[in-house]
Design a protein around this motif. Structure first.
Motif, PDB file in Angstrom:
ATOM      1  N   ILE A 219       2.198   2.027  -3.481  1.00 26.21           N
ATOM      2  CA  ILE A 219       1.183   2.668  -4.319  1.00 26.21           C
ATOM      3  C   ILE A 219       1.029   4.124  -3.911  1.00 26.21           C
ATOM      4  O   ILE A 219       0.906   5.016  -4.760  1.00 26.21           O
ATOM      5  CB  ILE A 219      -0.162   1.922  -4.220  1.00 26.21           C
ATOM      6  CG1 ILE A 219      -0.023   0.481  -4.692  1.00 26.21           C
ATOM      7  CG2 ILE A 219      -1.250   2.653  -4.992  1.00 26.21           C
ATOM      8  CD1 ILE A 219       0.269   0.325  -6.162  1.00 26.21           C
ATOM      9  N   ASP A 220       1.061   4.396  -2.606  1.00 27.35           N
ATOM     10  CA  ASP A 220       1.010   5.779  -2.137  1.00 27.35           C
ATOM     11  C   ASP A 220       2.205   6.576  -2.662  1.00 27.35           C
ATOM     12  O   ASP A 220       2.070   7.730  -3.055  1.00 27.35           O
ATOM     13  CB  ASP A 220       0.994   5.839  -0.608  1.00 27.35           C
ATOM     14  CG  ASP A 220      -0.380   5.558  -0.026  1.00 27.35           C
ATOM     15  OD1 ASP A 220      -1.356   5.522  -0.799  1.00 27.35           O
ATOM     16  OD2 ASP A 220      -0.466   5.368   1.201  1.00 27.35           O
TER      17      ASP A 220
ATOM     18  N   CYS B  23       1.581   7.504  -6.211  1.00 25.91           N
ATOM     19  CA  CYS B  23       0.606   8.594  -6.278  1.00 25.91           C
ATOM     20  C   CYS B  23       1.263   9.930  -5.934  1.00 25.91           C
ATOM     21  O   CYS B  23       1.017  10.947  -6.595  1.00 25.91           O
ATOM     22  CB  CYS B  23      -0.563   8.330  -5.334  1.00 25.91           C
ATOM     23  SG  CYS B  23      -1.661   7.011  -5.871  1.00 25.91           S
TER      24      CYS B  23
ATOM     25  N   TYR C 251      -7.496   7.237  -5.522  1.00 27.21           N
ATOM     26  CA  TYR C 251      -6.593   6.882  -6.611  1.00 27.21           C
ATOM     27  C   TYR C 251      -5.983   5.505  -6.386  1.00 27.21           C
ATOM     28  O   TYR C 251      -5.824   4.730  -7.323  1.00 27.21           O
ATOM     29  CB  TYR C 251      -5.485   7.933  -6.753  1.00 27.21           C
ATOM     30  CG  TYR C 251      -5.986   9.257  -7.238  1.00 27.21           C
ATOM     31  CD1 TYR C 251      -6.253   9.471  -8.583  1.00 27.21           C
ATOM     32  CD2 TYR C 251      -6.186  10.314  -6.353  1.00 27.21           C
ATOM     33  CE1 TYR C 251      -6.702  10.698  -9.037  1.00 27.21           C
ATOM     34  CE2 TYR C 251      -6.638  11.537  -6.804  1.00 27.21           C
ATOM     35  CZ  TYR C 251      -6.897  11.727  -8.142  1.00 27.21           C
ATOM     36  OH  TYR C 251      -7.351  12.931  -8.586  1.00 27.21           O
ATOM     37  N   ARG C 252      -5.635   5.217  -5.140  1.00 23.84           N
ATOM     38  CA  ARG C 252      -5.037   3.920  -4.814  1.00 23.84           C
ATOM     39  C   ARG C 252      -6.010   2.789  -5.142  1.00 23.84           C
ATOM     40  O   ARG C 252      -5.616   1.762  -5.709  1.00 23.84           O
ATOM     41  CB  ARG C 252      -4.643   3.870  -3.339  1.00 23.84           C
ATOM     42  CG  ARG C 252      -3.972   2.578  -2.947  1.00 23.84           C
ATOM     43  CD  ARG C 252      -3.481   2.562  -1.513  1.00 23.84           C
ATOM     44  NE  ARG C 252      -4.524   2.920  -0.576  1.00 23.84           N
ATOM     45  CZ  ARG C 252      -4.389   3.836   0.387  1.00 23.84           C
ATOM     46  NH1 ARG C 252      -3.262   4.479   0.542  1.00 23.84           N
ATOM     47  NH2 ARG C 252      -5.381   4.086   1.205  1.00 23.84           N
ATOM     48  N   TYR C 253      -7.276   2.965  -4.828  1.00 24.14           N
ATOM     49  CA  TYR C 253      -8.293   1.952  -5.114  1.00 24.14           C
ATOM     50  C   TYR C 253      -8.355   1.652  -6.612  1.00 24.14           C
ATOM     51  O   TYR C 253      -8.318   0.491  -7.029  1.00 24.14           O
ATOM     52  CB  TYR C 253      -9.659   2.429  -4.599  1.00 24.14           C
ATOM     53  CG  TYR C 253     -10.790   1.527  -4.996  1.00 24.14           C
ATOM     54  CD1 TYR C 253     -11.030   0.330  -4.334  1.00 24.14           C
ATOM     55  CD2 TYR C 253     -11.627   1.866  -6.056  1.00 24.14           C
ATOM     56  CE1 TYR C 253     -12.073  -0.498  -4.702  1.00 24.14           C
ATOM     57  CE2 TYR C 253     -12.662   1.041  -6.434  1.00 24.14           C
ATOM     58  CZ  TYR C 253     -12.887  -0.132  -5.758  1.00 24.14           C
ATOM     59  OH  TYR C 253     -13.910  -0.952  -6.127  1.00 24.14           O
TER      60      TYR C 253
ATOM     61  N   ARG D 167       0.829  -1.205   0.000  1.00 22.52           N
ATOM     62  CA  ARG D 167       0.000   0.000   0.000  1.00 22.52           C
ATOM     63  C   ARG D 167       0.862   1.253   0.000  1.00 22.52           C
ATOM     64  O   ARG D 167       0.580   2.228  -0.677  1.00 22.52           O
ATOM     65  CB  ARG D 167      -0.927   0.009   1.218  1.00 22.52           C
ATOM     66  CG  ARG D 167      -1.838   1.237   1.270  1.00 22.52           C
ATOM     67  CD  ARG D 167      -2.549   1.364   2.610  1.00 22.52           C
ATOM     68  NE  ARG D 167      -1.649   1.586   3.720  1.00 22.52           N
ATOM     69  CZ  ARG D 167      -1.118   2.767   4.051  1.00 22.52           C
ATOM     70  NH1 ARG D 167      -1.375   3.833   3.346  1.00 22.52           N
ATOM     71  NH2 ARG D 167      -0.317   2.886   5.089  1.00 22.52           N
TER      72      ARG D 167
ATOM     73  N   ARG E 244      -6.049  10.526  -1.534  1.00 23.73           N
ATOM     74  CA  ARG E 244      -5.168   9.553  -2.166  1.00 23.73           C
ATOM     75  C   ARG E 244      -5.743   8.133  -2.201  1.00 23.73           C
ATOM     76  O   ARG E 244      -5.542   7.419  -3.190  1.00 23.73           O
ATOM     77  CB  ARG E 244      -3.811   9.545  -1.460  1.00 23.73           C
ATOM     78  CG  ARG E 244      -2.739   8.854  -2.243  1.00 23.73           C
ATOM     79  CD  ARG E 244      -1.406   8.871  -1.541  1.00 23.73           C
ATOM     80  NE  ARG E 244      -1.096  10.124  -0.900  1.00 23.73           N
ATOM     81  CZ  ARG E 244      -0.612  10.224   0.343  1.00 23.73           C
ATOM     82  NH1 ARG E 244      -0.351   9.166   1.053  1.00 23.73           N
ATOM     83  NH2 ARG E 244      -0.345  11.412   0.856  1.00 23.73           N
ATOM     84  N   PRO E 245      -6.495   7.680  -1.173  1.00 24.66           N
ATOM     85  CA  PRO E 245      -7.052   6.320  -1.250  1.00 24.66           C
ATOM     86  C   PRO E 245      -7.984   6.093  -2.441  1.00 24.66           C
ATOM     87  O   PRO E 245      -8.108   4.963  -2.914  1.00 24.66           O
ATOM     88  CB  PRO E 245      -7.813   6.171   0.073  1.00 24.66           C
ATOM     89  CG  PRO E 245      -7.120   7.088   1.006  1.00 24.66           C
ATOM     90  CD  PRO E 245      -6.674   8.251   0.166  1.00 24.66           C
TER      91      PRO E 245
END
Length: 130
Positions: free
Chosen positions: A72-73, A76, A107-109, A69, A104-105
């Motif tokens: 990915i952050d 982003c 976009y992460r999703y 995770r 940000r979550p």
């Protein structure tokens, strides 16, 4: 490849429209100062958030966990930082939402869903070190 051509044509046109619109509202010099201000503030925020993510990744790796995770952050934040230092108001809006921890979550999703789809279709290959 067609989408790349559309994006490379549409984004600069949208940014020029934003410059003209903003300069009509606040004036040319204020628009220029606003562009510079968002670039500087964006770079500072991206740097701070990047350090936080790097620190989280180090902690997870020291604990023996895979920092998925957090990686990915980090992507982003990198993309958001690039968009924030690019002159323009629309790219700044997207850049700030990529860097800001509360948005940000989202976009992460979608990024994880995209990676999952590519892996299921066999278009995304992962390698593991033994």
């Amino acid at each position: 490849m067609l989408w790349l051509l559309v994006v490379l044509t549409l984004i600069p046109a949208l940014e020029i429209y934003g410059f003209v619109l903003m300069s009509g509202w606040v004036g040319g010099w204020n628009t220029l100062l606003l562009i510079l201000l968002t670039g500087v503030v964006g770079a500072v925020v991206a740097r701070y958030e990047g350090r936080q993510v790097l620190q989280d990744a180090r902690q997870q790796m020291q604990a023996g966990q895979v920092p998925g995770r957090v990686m990915i952050d980090g992507l982003c934040i990198l993309a958001g930082g690039v968009l924030l230092i690019t002159p323009g108001f629309f790219t700044d809006i997207i850049g700030f939402t990529l860097v800001f921890p509360l948005t940000r979550p989202i976009y992460r999703y979608y990024l994880l869903k995209w990676i999952e789809k590519k892996m299921k279709n066999g278009e995304f290959i992962t390698f593991r070190r033994l």
